[in-house]
Write a protein that holds these residues in place. Structure first.
Motif, PDB file in Angstrom:
ATOM      1  N   PRO A 130      -4.615   1.012  -8.221  1.00 56.86           N
ATOM      2  CA  PRO A 130      -5.066   0.743  -7.631  1.00 56.86           C
ATOM      3  C   PRO A 130      -4.421   0.965  -5.928  1.00 56.86           C
ATOM      4  O   PRO A 130      -4.349   0.983  -4.975  1.00 56.86           O
ATOM      5  N   SER A 131      -3.225   0.536  -6.705  1.00 58.10           N
ATOM      6  CA  SER A 131      -2.345   0.531  -4.490  1.00 58.10           C
ATOM      7  C   SER A 131      -1.782   1.144  -3.691  1.00 58.10           C
ATOM      8  O   SER A 131      -1.221   1.515  -2.703  1.00 58.10           O
ATOM      9  N   TYR A 132      -2.482   2.857  -4.811  1.00 56.86           N
ATOM     10  CA  TYR A 132      -1.839   4.312  -4.063  1.00 56.86           C
ATOM     11  C   TYR A 132      -3.629   4.719  -3.078  1.00 56.86           C
ATOM     12  O   TYR A 132      -4.986   4.774  -4.023  1.00 56.86           O
ATOM     13  N   LYS A 133      -3.045   4.939  -1.983  1.00 59.44           N
ATOM     14  CA  LYS A 133      -4.016   5.080  -0.906  1.00 59.44           C
ATOM     15  C   LYS A 133      -4.053   6.838  -0.807  1.00 59.44           C
ATOM     16  O   LYS A 133      -2.689   7.483   0.056  1.00 59.44           O
ATOM     17  N   ILE A 134      -4.998   7.497  -0.986  1.00 55.27           N
ATOM     18  CA  ILE A 134      -4.755   8.867  -0.992  1.00 55.27           C
ATOM     19  C   ILE A 134      -5.473   9.392  -0.370  1.00 55.27           C
ATOM     20  O   ILE A 134      -7.021   9.708  -0.689  1.00 55.27           O
ATOM     21  N   THR A 135      -5.100  10.791   0.087  1.00 55.64           N
ATOM     22  CA  THR A 135      -5.760  11.746   1.376  1.00 55.64           C
ATOM     23  C   THR A 135      -5.505  12.990   0.362  1.00 55.64           C
ATOM     24  O   THR A 135      -4.220  13.707   0.401  1.00 55.64           O
ATOM     25  N   VAL A 136      -6.148  13.662   0.436  1.00 54.24           N
ATOM     26  CA  VAL A 136      -6.495  14.935   0.316  1.00 54.24           C
ATOM     27  C   VAL A 136      -6.988  16.238   1.494  1.00 54.24           C
ATOM     28  O   VAL A 136      -8.146  15.526   1.904  1.00 54.24           O
ATOM     29  N   ALA A 137      -6.479  16.713   1.812  1.00 55.39           N
ATOM     30  CA  ALA A 137      -6.299  17.562   2.692  1.00 55.39           C
ATOM     31  C   ALA A 137      -6.177  18.863   2.143  1.00 55.39           C
ATOM     32  O   ALA A 137      -5.247  19.757   1.905  1.00 55.39           O
ATOM     33  N   GLY A 179      -4.411   7.266   9.449  1.00 54.72           N
ATOM     34  CA  GLY A 179      -3.458   7.402  10.750  1.00 54.72           C
ATOM     35  C   GLY A 179      -1.949   6.864  10.396  1.00 54.72           C
ATOM     36  O   GLY A 179      -1.109   7.532  11.532  1.00 54.72           O
ATOM     37  N   GLN A 180      -1.164   6.541   9.076  1.00 53.40           N
ATOM     38  CA  GLN A 180      -0.440   5.905   8.594  1.00 53.40           C
ATOM     39  C   GLN A 180       0.641   6.873   8.142  1.00 53.40           C
ATOM     40  O   GLN A 180       0.344   7.897   7.969  1.00 53.40           O
ATOM     41  N   GLU A 188       0.853  -1.004  -0.100  1.00 56.77           N
ATOM     42  CA  GLU A 188      -0.039   0.472  -0.333  1.00 56.77           C
ATOM     43  C   GLU A 188       0.527   1.171   0.400  1.00 56.77           C
ATOM     44  O   GLU A 188       1.498   1.522   0.552  1.00 56.77           O
ATOM     45  N   LYS A 189       0.218   2.209  -0.921  1.00 58.39           N
ATOM     46  CA  LYS A 189       1.368   3.840  -0.823  1.00 58.39           C
ATOM     47  C   LYS A 189       0.213   4.265  -0.933  1.00 58.39           C
ATOM     48  O   LYS A 189       0.119   4.855  -1.263  1.00 58.39           O
ATOM     49  N   ARG A 190       0.909   4.994   0.128  1.00 65.10           N
ATOM     50  CA  ARG A 190       0.149   6.253   1.284  1.00 65.10           C
ATOM     51  C   ARG A 190       0.922   8.028   0.717  1.00 65.10           C
ATOM     52  O   ARG A 190       2.209   8.212   0.344  1.00 65.10           O
ATOM     53  N   ILE A 191      -0.489   8.079  -0.022  1.00 69.84           N
ATOM     54  CA  ILE A 191       0.062   9.666  -0.708  1.00 69.84           C
ATOM     55  C   ILE A 191      -1.048  11.087  -0.020  1.00 69.84           C
ATOM     56  O   ILE A 191      -2.534  10.739  -0.201  1.00 69.84           O
ATOM     57  N   VAL A 192      -0.786  11.970   0.192  1.00 73.97           N
ATOM     58  CA  VAL A 192      -1.319  13.065   0.656  1.00 73.97           C
ATOM     59  C   VAL A 192      -1.060  14.258   0.175  1.00 73.97           C
ATOM     60  O   VAL A 192      -0.236  14.894  -0.314  1.00 73.97           O
TER      61      VAL A 192
END
Ligand code: FAD
Length: 361
Positions: free
Chosen positions: A26-33, A187-188, A3-7
């Motif tokens: 699909p492996s990118y887990k994205i948060t827009v803040a 949270g990571q 899982e690759k986490r992007i903000v």
């Protein structure tokens, strides 16, 4: 690293388009803040104030021209196939006055005013208007089919498309770009932060790009229908005032512009400038009020937006800040929509590169 986490910091057209393109993996887990989201109107948030149309000013052969070129197919696809996106086709007319040929500002708009711009075979129906059809004070003119975007529909459309693809959204204000590392919805810690802060790139800690300044754009939104988009090389009211008319898709009204006031942070509309904008728009496009003058305009609202102008052009590159990978995508001046897909495609390449390398380690 499964899982690759992007903000992504920022929910203007840059942040949202970047989120949409990254979400295809699909492996990118994205948060827009972001401090501001679609639905907000604020002087620190340029995207809702834009016209917004596709009329490239980028110089032939430049990176910016590649970004614009790569954006057209996506906008054309939306206009043709997705009416719910708030993007429609509209005829565009560009006029060049004899008195502006060789002026100080002429080189900036050279490509748009050219009778042979690099994009003439990209947009449909490009043609040079014969001299015999031009008024005496006009040196040359072109027409073509372009698109006009309604940001009030398009920005929420991007949010919807991102949400469908699993992107999370949240409000946040960051003092330093690296503070976003801990803002991921899991949270990571995020593996990569994308900086889409527009004009705030001048202020946010870790970036503080002193070459980013506002180019103030004042507009009048009206209900009148000009039938097409118009823009002209200059006006007699000053070099930081401009003239353009465009109708937004899906009932968004017609934008009359405008101004291009560099270094001016004023958020409130100037009533005198508003009168000049309306007079000039009617002179350029008399059909707006069919001879009734300024009184014939049906005003919805006056507005001001600050284009995030960067001296060397938009910054799309990676940088390690305090040990964290940051990819910048800011400083798009008056071309943030028309370069949005091209710039975001570059960001995806940079992110793939960083995250593939991290996965190998
Ligand atoms: P913004 O839309 O300003 O978004 C910045 C985001 O970053 C916001 O969500 C903000 O809240 C967030 N943010 C900033 N700092 C922080 C922080 N510290 N913490 C958390 N969040 C933060 N472009 C075209 O292509 N065609 C046109 O016809 C056109 N016409 C225009 C007309 C006018 C009058 C104006 C003003 C602009 C026009 N533009 C046009 C330009 C276009 O609007 C901009 O280039 C584009 O909107 C910039 O988008 P952005 O996402 O980079 O920045």
């Amino acid at each position: 690293m499964a899982e690759k986490r992007i903000v992504i910091v920022g929910a203007g057209v840059a942040g949202l388009t970047t989120a949409l393109l990254l979400s295809k993996n699909p492996s990118y887990k994205i948060t827009v803040a972001a401090k501001h989201m679609p639905g907000d109107y604020d002087i620190e948030y340029a995207s809702p104030w834009a016209g917004a149309n596709y009329m490239p000013i980028s110089a032939r052969g430049s990176p910016a021209a590649a970004w614009d070129r790569n954006t057209w197919p996506a906008l054309e696809h939306l206009a043709r196939n997705h009416p719910e996106a708030g993007v429609h086709f509209q005829p565009g007319h560009v006029l060049s006055r004899k008195k502006d040929v060789g002026s100080v500002t002429a080189p900036w708009f050279a490509e748009l005013l050219s009778t042979s711009p690099w994009w003439k075979d990209l947009v449909p129906d490009f043609r040079v208007i014969p001299k015999a059809e031009l008024d005496d004070d006009i040196d040359s003119a072109t027409s073509f089919t372009s698109v006009c975007i309604n940001p009030a529909i398009y920005l929420p459309y991007l949010v919807s498309e991102c949400s469908k693809a699993g992107v999370s959204f949240k409000r946040a204000i960051f003092n330093h770009i690296c503070d976003a590392v801990t803002a991921h919805h899991s949270g990571q810690k995020a593996h990569v932060v994308i900086n889409c802060t527009g004009l705030s790139a001048a202020k946010i800690g870790g970036v503080e790009d002193g070459t980013v300044i506002p180019a103030r754009g004042q507009i009048v939104l009206v209900r009148n229908d000009p039938g097409a988009m118009y823009t002209i090389s200059g006006c007699d009211d000053g070099e930081d005032e401009v003239v353009y008319v465009m109708t937004r898709a899906t009932g968004g009204g017609t934008i009359l512009g405008g101004s291009y006031q560099k270094g001016n942070w004023e958020s409130q509309p100037d009533p005198n400038l508003a009168v000049r904008i309306m007079r000039r728009a009617i002179k350029l496009c008399p059909r707006l009020t069919s001879g009734a003058g300024v009184e014939g305009l049906d005003i919805i609202r006056h507005g001001v937006g600050l284009r995030p102008l960067r001296a060397a052009g938009a910054r799309v590159e990676k940088e390690k800040i305090n040990g964290n990978w940051v990819i910048h995508n800011y400083g798009h001046g008056g071309y943030g929509y028309q370069s949005s897909y091209g710039c975001s495609q570059e960001v995806v390449k940079l992110a793939d590169n960083i995250l593939d390398e991290k996965a190998r380690l």
